[in-house]
Structures are given as structure tokens and as C-alpha cells.
Design a protein around this motif. Sequence first.
Motif, PDB file in Angstrom:
ATOM      1  N   HIS A  64       0.854  -1.195   0.000  1.00  0.00           N
ATOM      2  CA  HIS A  64       0.000   0.000   0.000  1.00  0.00           C
ATOM      3  C   HIS A  64       0.892   1.248   0.000  1.00  0.00           C
ATOM      4  O   HIS A  64       0.802   2.091  -0.877  1.00  0.00           O
ATOM      5  CB  HIS A  64      -0.902  -0.050   1.234  1.00  0.00           C
ATOM      6  CG  HIS A  64      -1.851   1.095   1.342  1.00  0.00           C
ATOM      7  ND1 HIS A  64      -2.652   1.501   0.303  1.00  0.00           N
ATOM      8  CD2 HIS A  64      -2.134   1.931   2.380  1.00  0.00           C
ATOM      9  CE1 HIS A  64      -3.385   2.530   0.699  1.00  0.00           C
ATOM     10  NE2 HIS A  64      -3.086   2.817   1.947  1.00  0.00           N
ATOM     11  N   HIS A  65       1.780   1.362   0.972  1.00  0.00           N
ATOM     12  CA  HIS A  65       2.646   2.538   1.043  1.00  0.00           C
ATOM     13  C   HIS A  65       3.846   2.397   0.107  1.00  0.00           C
ATOM     14  O   HIS A  65       4.506   1.370   0.108  1.00  0.00           O
ATOM     15  CB  HIS A  65       3.157   2.722   2.480  1.00  0.00           C
ATOM     16  CG  HIS A  65       2.065   3.002   3.459  1.00  0.00           C
ATOM     17  ND1 HIS A  65       1.922   2.332   4.644  1.00  0.00           N
ATOM     18  CD2 HIS A  65       1.037   3.887   3.407  1.00  0.00           C
ATOM     19  CE1 HIS A  65       0.852   2.786   5.286  1.00  0.00           C
ATOM     20  NE2 HIS A  65       0.304   3.730   4.562  1.00  0.00           N
ATOM     21  N   HIS A  99      -1.338   3.258  -3.429  1.00  0.00           N
ATOM     22  CA  HIS A  99      -1.508   4.021  -2.200  1.00  0.00           C
ATOM     23  C   HIS A  99      -2.749   4.915  -2.256  1.00  0.00           C
ATOM     24  O   HIS A  99      -3.869   4.437  -2.159  1.00  0.00           O
ATOM     25  CB  HIS A  99      -0.211   4.814  -1.949  1.00  0.00           C
ATOM     26  CG  HIS A  99      -0.166   5.499  -0.630  1.00  0.00           C
ATOM     27  ND1 HIS A  99       0.495   6.690  -0.431  1.00  0.00           N
ATOM     28  CD2 HIS A  99      -0.710   5.178   0.558  1.00  0.00           C
ATOM     29  CE1 HIS A  99       0.356   7.041   0.835  1.00  0.00           C
ATOM     30  NE2 HIS A  99      -0.368   6.154   1.449  1.00  0.00           N
ATOM     31  N   GLY A 286      -5.381   6.085   7.498  1.00  0.00           N
ATOM     32  CA  GLY A 286      -4.126   6.838   7.488  1.00  0.00           C
ATOM     33  C   GLY A 286      -4.322   8.248   8.008  1.00  0.00           C
ATOM     34  O   GLY A 286      -5.226   8.518   8.797  1.00  0.00           O
ATOM     35  N   HIS A 327      -2.442   4.546  12.605  1.00  0.00           N
ATOM     36  CA  HIS A 327      -2.327   4.487  11.144  1.00  0.00           C
ATOM     37  C   HIS A 327      -2.424   3.044  10.631  1.00  0.00           C
ATOM     38  O   HIS A 327      -3.240   2.724   9.772  1.00  0.00           O
ATOM     39  CB  HIS A 327      -0.985   5.125  10.746  1.00  0.00           C
ATOM     40  CG  HIS A 327      -0.868   5.451   9.298  1.00  0.00           C
ATOM     41  ND1 HIS A 327      -0.545   6.706   8.839  1.00  0.00           N
ATOM     42  CD2 HIS A 327      -1.016   4.687   8.202  1.00  0.00           C
ATOM     43  CE1 HIS A 327      -0.513   6.693   7.527  1.00  0.00           C
ATOM     44  NE2 HIS A 327      -0.784   5.466   7.110  1.00  0.00           N
ATOM     45  N   GLU A 331      -5.575   0.937   8.468  1.00  0.00           N
ATOM     46  CA  GLU A 331      -5.349   0.434   7.105  1.00  0.00           C
ATOM     47  C   GLU A 331      -5.087  -1.062   7.043  1.00  0.00           C
ATOM     48  O   GLU A 331      -4.799  -1.601   5.976  1.00  0.00           O
ATOM     49  CB  GLU A 331      -4.160   1.180   6.476  1.00  0.00           C
ATOM     50  CG  GLU A 331      -4.436   2.651   6.285  1.00  0.00           C
ATOM     51  CD  GLU A 331      -3.259   3.410   5.700  1.00  0.00           C
ATOM     52  OE1 GLU A 331      -2.138   2.888   5.748  1.00  0.00           O
ATOM     53  OE2 GLU A 331      -3.476   4.517   5.215  1.00  0.00           O
TER      54      GLU A 331
HETATM   55 ZN    ZN Z   1      -1.250   4.877   5.189  1.00  0.00          ZN
END
Ligand code: ZN
Length: 365
Positions: A64-65, A99, A286, A327, A331
Amino acid sequence: MKLAQLTAYLESLAPLAYQEEYDNSGLIVGHPDSEIHQALISLDCTEAVVDEAIATGCQVIVSHHPIVFKGLKKFNGKTYVERVVEKAIRHNIAIYAIHTNLDNIMTGVNARICETLGLKNSRILAPKHQLLKKLVTYVPVAQAEEVRSALFAAGAGNIGNYSEVSFNAEGFGTFKGNEHTNPYVGEPGKRHREHEIRIESIYPANLESKIIMALVLSHPYEEVAYDLYPITNQHQQVGSGMIGELENAKNADAFLAFVKEKMHASVIRHTAFTGKPIKKVAVCGGSGGFLLKQAIAAGADVFITADYKYHEFFDAEGKIVIADIGHFESEQFTQQLLYEIIQNKFVNFAVRLTKVNTNPVKYYI
Ligand SMILES: [Zn+2]
């Protein structure tokens, strides 16, 4: 299969054009035409995750990041970012990030939070502008349906839950070709008058080249006349955060207990309760603090997000309960979401969820 097949599919669901300006979603390491047999899904692409990919024989990490946000100038293994990139390249492992483009779609990160909390009537909290454009073209009456269908098939004409949306007006067009032309109707050197339909349809700007290609291929004329207009409409289905409603209102205390359990949060940092029952819930996986104003304006009773700083909590002003659940916690279901997206499409392709808990934040309770 080829890596490009996987990335093209992911980008058909969450186009790169939907990511925020600061973001770096997309293929970060690797060649699109490389062969892949197995993907590893993670929230963050850390060294431990690259090691896991090596140990389990994965050729691509879908995280994701993004591991890289800004330009890297040196590769000396001094930071974890340099080491991850270097190790991935050495071991022929591709790194793909999905992301804020995944955050910003109706079936992405925030939708998964809404589902987990059982929210109804969920919609985008802050729809994006500048993502839509309008096409106007002029087609002989007999070919109008063919052109319309080609435009719809290429992605034009979607508004909310409606598809194949267009406006059509009849009129006549004129044209005179020079000696180099071979017009579909009429003769070179003579002004021709043709009964035409003006077709108008909205389309996502990121599909523009595909839509123009569909137009040119389906339109009978040598020179296709069309206009592309920028429009400032919001895209109702793309944007930051979501808001939905609980089936039954809960008091704030019971609601936070419910969120803590559903989101596997060790702790929730929150502002004072407002005294109102919780019915409307705004969420943003996030760092969602930038959406507080929209959450209040939309009438949310609570805003569930992460990364709140001390002074930012004051902005609740007694109008809303800000609930910072962490965070990673906000997520965490994104990994499962990505797993399902890929596995449902490529049934014979192996997908593996990381066993590494990449959350850098630990709680001393
Ligand atoms: Zn995030």
C-alpha cells in the motif's frame, strides 16, 4: 504472467491519475515485461518484507505505502529505503505501490473500513475535481449509434450509478475537402451539407487517449471533428475519505468500544464526547486530519482516522468526536482487500499475505 498484466489490472481499478500529488504509487522497482508467478501483499515494504519475498519465492511485492516518496540520490545502504530498493533489485523482486489511488476509489481502503464498521449509504467525503472532461463530436445520423457505443465501451458516459449517459441533438454539418481528400460523403472541392448528430458525453480524463482512439476508429469521416472540454464537476466516486451511517445510533462510549474491537485497535485517542449519539461516521484510513472540515460540514458525529497531533485535536471544537485509532490499525484490512482484488481476477496466480507486522508503532499498555 507478465508483471504488466497485474499492474494494468490494478490501475484499471485504481488509476494512477487518482493519486495525490505527493504520492508515488505505481511500479517503483522492476520491469513491466518480467515474468511473475507469485505476489506478496503488504501494507509497508520493509526489509523484512523483501526478505520474506525472497524466502517464499515471490517476484513482486504489492504494498500500500510506496517505499520511495522522493528522489533518492545515493545508494549506500544508509537508510532502510536505500537498502530495500537495493535488495529488491539484487534479487529481481519488483515493488509496486497502490496508495492514495486505492484510498480514493469507492471500493478501496475507506470502503473496507466502512464495511468493517457496518456503515450504510457510504459515499466519498471529499470528491475530487478536475478528473472529468467532456467530449462533443458530430456524426452522420446512420453511424451515431455505432460511435456512441464505441465511446461508452471505452469508458465515456458514467455518472454515479448510471452508465451510457450522453446528450444527442440533431443538426447539419458542412464541409468542403480539398484535392487531397477522399470524403466519406460528398465530393472534393464542393461544400457538402450532412445531417448529423451532435453527441456529448462525460469521461474520466485519464481515459482520454483511449476514448479518442475509439472515436476515430468508429467514426466514418476522414477528419473527425470533436471538442474536448475541461469541466469542474466533482467526480462523485473518486476522492478522500468516506462517510456513512450506522444502522442504529450508539452512544459515544459504546461506539468507541465497538470500533476498538472491530479495528483491532490497542488504544483510541479521542476528543471529548459531544453528548450526541453517534449515527453518522466519517472515516479516512491513514493521516486524514485534512478532512476534518468536510467531516463536520457533512454532519458526521465522529471522525475515525489516524496521525492526529496534540494541537489538531482542538479543532474538534465540540462539534465532532475525533477518534485516532492508529495508522496501521486504520489500514490493516487493506492487505486483505488487495489479496481479494488480485486473487479474484487471476485465479491461477499465487498471492500471499505478508506474515510480517510492519507497524513501527508499539503500545506499552
Ligand atoms: Zn497509510
